[in-house]
Design a protein around this motif. Structure first.
Motif, short mmCIF file in Angstrom:
data_model
loop_
_atom_site.label_atom_id
_atom_site.label_comp_id
_atom_site.label_asym_id
_atom_site.label_seq_id
_atom_site.Cartn_x
_atom_site.Cartn_y
_atom_site.Cartn_z
N MET A 1 -35.21 -37.36 10.90
CA MET A 1 -33.96 -36.69 10.56
C MET A 1 -33.40 -36.03 11.81
O MET A 1 -33.41 -34.84 11.94
N ARG A 2 -32.92 -36.81 12.72
CA ARG A 2 -32.42 -36.27 13.97
C ARG A 2 -30.95 -35.91 13.90
O ARG A 2 -30.51 -34.96 14.49
N ASP A 3 -30.17 -36.71 13.23
CA ASP A 3 -28.74 -36.48 13.21
C ASP A 3 -28.28 -36.05 11.83
O ASP A 3 -28.84 -36.44 10.82
N ASN A 4 -27.25 -35.24 11.84
CA ASN A 4 -26.67 -34.74 10.59
C ASN A 4 -27.67 -34.05 9.68
O ASN A 4 -27.70 -34.28 8.48
N VAL A 5 -28.51 -33.21 10.27
CA VAL A 5 -29.46 -32.43 9.48
C VAL A 5 -29.27 -30.95 9.78
O VAL A 5 -28.72 -30.57 10.82
N ARG A 6 -29.72 -30.15 8.85
CA ARG A 6 -29.75 -28.71 9.08
C ARG A 6 -31.17 -28.24 8.82
O ARG A 6 -31.87 -28.77 7.97
N THR A 7 -31.57 -27.26 9.58
CA THR A 7 -32.89 -26.69 9.44
C THR A 7 -32.76 -25.36 8.72
O THR A 7 -32.07 -24.46 9.20
N LEU A 8 -33.41 -25.29 7.57
CA LEU A 8 -33.38 -24.07 6.77
C LEU A 8 -34.66 -23.30 7.05
O LEU A 8 -35.76 -23.79 6.80
N THR A 9 -34.52 -22.13 7.61
CA THR A 9 -35.67 -21.29 7.88
C THR A 9 -35.60 -20.08 6.96
O THR A 9 -34.52 -19.68 6.52
N GLY A 10 -36.72 -19.53 6.65
CA GLY A 10 -36.74 -18.33 5.83
C GLY A 10 -36.49 -18.54 4.35
O GLY A 10 -36.12 -17.60 3.66
N LEU A 11 -36.69 -19.77 3.85
CA LEU A 11 -36.58 -19.96 2.41
C LEU A 11 -37.68 -19.13 1.75
O LEU A 11 -38.86 -19.27 2.09
N GLU A 12 -37.30 -18.27 0.86
CA GLU A 12 -38.24 -17.34 0.26
C GLU A 12 -39.47 -18.04 -0.31
O GLU A 12 -39.35 -19.01 -1.07
N GLY A 13 -40.65 -17.60 0.12
CA GLY A 13 -41.91 -18.11 -0.41
C GLY A 13 -42.37 -19.44 0.13
O GLY A 13 -43.43 -19.93 -0.24
N VAL A 14 -41.57 -20.08 1.00
CA VAL A 14 -41.92 -21.41 1.47
C VAL A 14 -42.83 -21.35 2.70
O VAL A 14 -43.84 -22.03 2.77
N GLY A 15 -42.49 -20.55 3.70
CA GLY A 15 -43.37 -20.35 4.83
C GLY A 15 -43.28 -21.37 5.94
O GLY A 15 -44.07 -21.34 6.88
N PHE A 16 -42.35 -22.31 5.88
CA PHE A 16 -42.15 -23.29 6.94
C PHE A 16 -40.69 -23.73 6.91
O PHE A 16 -40.03 -23.61 5.87
#
Length: 151
Positions: A1-16
């Motif tokens: 997933m190199r192009d047209n992706v977003r990285t979601l950080t801090g999703l509650e309870g997920v940890g990665f």
């Protein structure tokens, strides 16, 4: 997933961090002690046009093969055959009917080390659907999770 992706950080309870297509959102859908569920997809509403659930829950010790199998068997997979995808992961993939429409369905159930003690103690469930022609998008999300969580 190199192009047209977003990285979601801090999703509650997920940890990665979770990488999803650029037009996806993830919203918290449920939380309890040792459990969190997010709805992720094109529409973060309860029935996204593409997407579904990302669940992380505790796997009580001993989180051995017997417990993992019991936990996996309680997951809805539209009656599809479970396939082993590694020592700690299984998946089921099928064409499913949702609200009278044929869709691509993918469920991944995996176990990983979420704590500092090095023990396998978390279960990840990814259950998603997409229009049949977009099944590859779901596989890309699952592949990314496999790589980042190392299950």
């Amino acid at each position: 997933m190199r192009d047209n992706v977003r990285t979601l950080t801090g999703l509650e309870g997920v940890g990665f961090p979770v990488k999803v297509p650029m037009d996806w959102q993830c919203t918290l859908a449920g939380r309890a002690d040792g459990y969190v569920k997010h709805h992720c997809g094109v529409s973060a509403a309860e029935s996204p046009t593409m997407g579904g659930e990302l669940i992380v829950r505790d796997c009580p010790q001993p989180c051995d093969e017997k417990r993992q199998t019991a936990m996996r068997m309680s997951e809805e997979a539209w009656g599809a055959q479970w396939v082993r995808g590694g020592q700690y992961a299984t998946y089921a993939e099928a064409l499913v009917e949702v609200d009278g429409e044929q869709r691509h369905g993918l469920v991944v159930v995996a176990y990983y080390r979420g704590g500092a003690d090095g023990l396998t103690d978390r279960q990840l469930v990814l259950r998603m659907t997409a229009p049949v022609q977009d099944g590859h998008v779901l596989r890309r999300v699952a592949t990314y999770l496999r790589d980042v969580v190392v299950f």
